[in-house]
Design a protein around this motif. Structure first.
Motif, short mmCIF file in Angstrom:
data_model
loop_
_atom_site.label_atom_id
_atom_site.label_comp_id
_atom_site.label_asym_id
_atom_site.label_seq_id
_atom_site.Cartn_x
_atom_site.Cartn_y
_atom_site.Cartn_z
N GLY A 88 0.80 -1.21 0.00
CA GLY A 88 0.00 0.00 0.00
C GLY A 88 0.83 1.27 0.00
N ASN A 89 1.91 1.28 0.79
CA ASN A 89 2.77 2.45 0.82
C ASN A 89 3.51 2.64 -0.50
OD1 ASN A 89 1.91 2.69 3.44
ND2 ASN A 89 3.94 2.92 4.31
N LEU A 128 -7.91 7.65 -3.51
CA LEU A 128 -8.99 6.82 -2.94
C LEU A 128 -9.32 5.68 -3.89
CD1 LEU A 128 -11.11 6.36 -0.71
CD2 LEU A 128 -12.63 7.91 -1.97
N GLY A 129 -8.78 4.51 -3.59
CA GLY A 129 -9.07 3.34 -4.40
C GLY A 129 -10.30 2.62 -3.89
N GLY A 130 -10.46 1.36 -4.33
CA GLY A 130 -11.59 0.58 -3.88
C GLY A 130 -11.38 -0.04 -2.52
N GLY A 131 -10.15 -0.57 -2.28
CA GLY A 131 -9.87 -1.25 -1.03
C GLY A 131 -9.08 -0.44 -0.03
N SER A 132 -8.33 0.55 -0.48
CA SER A 132 -7.49 1.34 0.42
C SER A 132 -7.41 2.78 -0.05
CB SER A 132 -6.09 0.73 0.51
OG SER A 132 -5.45 0.77 -0.76
N VAL A 133 -6.99 3.65 0.86
CA VAL A 133 -6.75 5.05 0.52
C VAL A 133 -5.33 5.38 0.95
CG1 VAL A 133 -7.75 5.88 2.70
CG2 VAL A 133 -7.54 7.44 0.75
N GLN A 134 -4.60 6.10 0.09
CA GLN A 134 -3.23 6.47 0.37
C GLN A 134 -3.08 7.99 0.45
OE1 GLN A 134 -3.59 2.75 -0.49
NE2 GLN A 134 -3.67 3.97 -2.35
N MET A 135 -2.26 8.44 1.38
CA MET A 135 -1.85 9.84 1.40
C MET A 135 -0.33 9.87 1.29
SD MET A 135 -2.30 12.95 4.17
CE MET A 135 -3.72 13.71 3.40
N LYS A 144 15.54 12.83 -10.11
CA LYS A 144 16.09 13.93 -10.90
C LYS A 144 17.09 14.76 -10.09
CE LYS A 144 12.87 14.32 -14.66
NZ LYS A 144 12.25 15.25 -15.63
N GLY A 145 17.98 14.05 -9.40
CA GLY A 145 19.06 14.71 -8.68
C GLY A 145 18.67 15.32 -7.35
N LYS A 146 17.46 15.05 -6.89
CA LYS A 146 16.98 15.64 -5.64
C LYS A 146 16.55 14.56 -4.67
CE LYS A 146 16.01 19.67 -3.68
NZ LYS A 146 17.00 20.75 -3.54
N LYS A 147 16.90 14.75 -3.40
CA LYS A 147 16.48 13.80 -2.37
C LYS A 147 15.19 14.32 -1.73
CE LYS A 147 17.91 11.56 1.95
NZ LYS A 147 18.97 11.45 2.98
N TYR A 148 14.20 13.42 -1.65
CA TYR A 148 12.92 13.77 -1.02
C TYR A 148 12.66 12.85 0.15
CZ TYR A 148 11.98 16.45 -5.29
OH TYR A 148 12.06 17.34 -6.33
N HIS A 149 12.13 13.44 1.21
CA HIS A 149 11.63 12.65 2.34
C HIS A 149 10.11 12.58 2.13
CE1 HIS A 149 15.55 13.15 4.25
NE2 HIS A 149 15.43 14.44 4.04
N LEU A 150 9.65 11.40 1.78
CA LEU A 150 8.24 11.25 1.41
C LEU A 150 7.46 10.58 2.52
CD1 LEU A 150 6.28 11.72 -0.97
CD2 LEU A 150 6.72 9.37 -1.66
N TYR A 151 6.52 11.34 3.10
CA TYR A 151 5.59 10.74 4.05
C TYR A 151 4.53 10.00 3.23
CZ TYR A 151 1.43 10.27 6.96
OH TYR A 151 0.32 9.76 7.61
N VAL A 152 4.31 8.75 3.55
CA VAL A 152 3.29 7.98 2.83
C VAL A 152 2.68 6.97 3.77
CG1 VAL A 152 5.05 6.39 1.92
CG2 VAL A 152 2.81 6.51 0.82
N HIS A 153 1.35 6.88 3.72
CA HIS A 153 0.66 5.86 4.52
C HIS A 153 -0.56 5.36 3.76
CE1 HIS A 153 -0.07 3.65 8.23
NE2 HIS A 153 -1.36 3.85 7.99
N SER A 154 -0.74 4.06 3.80
CA SER A 154 -1.88 3.43 3.15
C SER A 154 -2.82 2.88 4.22
CB SER A 154 -1.40 2.28 2.25
OG SER A 154 -2.51 1.62 1.66
N TYR A 155 -4.09 3.23 4.10
CA TYR A 155 -5.10 2.81 5.06
C TYR A 155 -5.93 1.69 4.43
CZ TYR A 155 -4.03 7.40 7.11
OH TYR A 155 -3.39 8.50 7.64
#
Length: 468
Positions: free
Chosen positions: A189-190, A220-227, A256-267
């Motif tokens: 999910g994540n 917002l999918g059918g079985g889970s939602v992700q932010m 693309k040469g950039k570091k990102y800290h990505l918050y992600v959670h799947s419910y």
């Protein structure tokens, strides 16, 4: 006489004396020669044809200019295939008149829990359409990946594994693409949320910029939602450790040469179709205020059957929202972090990466069907959460018979749940994710890219990874 003796002595120097005298020069010459000899000895003899064959195995014949990727999105409500073509700079190249091939069908793989072979064979028509747009000489070098999402995750026992194995066997036998066993999997999910974030920010040209310039995504999918949204380094360092068995909250991504800290959670259990079951569980055998008056029936999801009868007083947005909040466990789960969304889940801390929010999938579908999106052919629209609340109030005050004429674009199977769906979408944004009801968000189905519209779905993010 003395000179003659010296000359005679020099003529009779031993080999060892000579080696000893010139040992420095000999070392300088011999070491490189030995190294070269060793390399030549261990290298197998190769003809030019052998070398070319090796290159052809690794790269496609047209590797320098085009690369294709085929991604199957095996969702809970249906299966979809995406075919992408990239140039050497990872920019999308047109396939015919479009920047992707997109086809879909219903039902999804999870609709065949007891017949894995039938589940795999259901992809045949999509595979055929995918192969038709990829040049024959490129097919053996084109990766084909299948990502099953929440619908398959929720099947019981070994059903998911059997279906995935049947799909692997199907692709090996029927496909001319490059398939691997580990490319057919239940998508975490994540991971799904992260791919979705990559997709939308790629299409918007945001990748490579500061995290504050990127957009956040709710899918917002059918079985889970992700932010998913990018957060600052300081917020990333504050991220709590996820509970045992859960995925970590923050992923580091280099794009693309950039570091990102990505918050992600799947419910899991909180996609639109799964949430219906959670909402019906709250009222169990009694009438549910989210069901339109005039409907008597049951709701089937994930192999279970739930009573879906209306309240004696009919449907009500206010009463329905109370039930939805209980289903979301907004107040029922202890929040052990600084700030939570719902169910005790850390919210990521907010920040600039979340200010510009793009909302996709079932959010767009319902909004388009009930007129929140004025233009039914629009691919993008600016709305507010309160617009879902207003639409929910209108739907909840309507009985089933009147709703047929009032909402003609809603499928007959979804019509009894229209009050529930709209109330849930409003409550998920406002009560669950804590978004201001008046904040503008962007509903997105497709994103304009190079004068074309591209589906705003996670498979593009997966394709970028596959060809990188």
């Amino acid at each position: 006489m003395e000179k003659q003796l010296k000359r005679n002595r020099g003529q009779h120097d031993s080999v060892s004396d000579v080696i000893q005298r010139y040992r420095g020069v000999l070392l300088i010459i011999s070491v490189p020669l030995l190294l070269i000899s060793f390399v030549l000895f261990v290298m197998p003899a190769r003809s030019p044809a052998d070398s070319m064959e090796s290159l052809n195995r690794k790269f496609s014949p047209d590797f320098g200019s085009k690369r294709y990727a085929v991604i199957f999105d095996a969702g809970s409500s249906g299966s979809r295939v995406h075919v992408f073509c990239f140039d050497k700079n990872l920019d999308l190249v047109q396939i015919g008149n479009e920047l992707e091939l997109f086809e879909q069908l219903k039902p999804g793989l999870s609709s065949y829990p007891k017949d894995p072979k039938a589940a795999a064979n259901s992809l045949a028509s999509l595979l055929e359409k995918a192969e038709a747009v990829v040049p024959a000489e490129m097919r053996p070098y084109t990766p084909v990946k299948v990502g099953a999402t929440a619908g398959l995750r929720q099947l019981e026992g070994d059903a998911p594994d059997k279906i995935l194995q049947a799909v692997r066997d199907f692709l090996k036998k029927k496909s001319n693409f490059n398939s691997r066993s580990d490319w057919v999997t239940v998508l975490d999910g994540n991971q799904e949320g992260a791919y979705q974030w990559v997709t939308i920010n790629y299409l918007l040209g945001k990748l490579g910029k500061e995290y504050s310039d990127t957009v956040g995504v709710v899918d917002l999918g059918g079985g889970s939602v992700q932010m998913a949204y990018a957060i600052s380094e300081s917020d990333a360092q504050k991220a709590p450790k996820a509970s045992k068995g859960e995925d970590r909250y923050v992923q580091d991504m280099y794009l693309k040469g950039k570091k990102y800290h990505l918050y992600v959670h799947s419910y899991l259990h909180y996609g639109l179709l799964a949430a219906r079951a959670e909402i019906l569980k709250v009222t169990e055998k009694s009438g549910n205020p989210c069901i339109l008056a005039g409907h008597q029936g049951s709701y089937k999801y994930g192999g279970a059957v739930y009573s879906a009868s209306p309240s004696p007083y009919g449907s009500s947005m206010t009463s329905c929202r109370d039930v939805v909040i209980k289903a979301l466990k907004v107040n029922g789960s202890a929040c052990t972090h600084m700030k939570c969304t719902f169910g005790g889940v850390w919210n990521g801390g907010g920040g600039n990466g979340q200010k510009n929010l793009f909302v996709a999938s079932f959010f767009f579908d319902r909004a388009s069907e009930v007129g929140i999106v004025a233009d039914p052919n629009a691919a993008v629209a600016k709305v507010r959460p309160v617009d879902f609340g207003s639409a929910a109030s209108s739907a909840c005050s309507t009985g089933l018979e009147d709703a047929k004429s009032k909402f003609p674009r809603i499928d007959a199977n979804n019509l009894p749940y229209l009050c529930m769906d709209l109330t849930y979408e409003f409550s998920l944004l406002v009560d669950g994710f804590g978004i201001d009801p008046q904040q503008y968000i962007t509903l997105v189905k497709k994103v304009k890219y190079q004068n074309s519209l591209v589906e705003a779905a996670w498979p593009l993010g997966s394709a970028i990874e596959a060809v990188s």
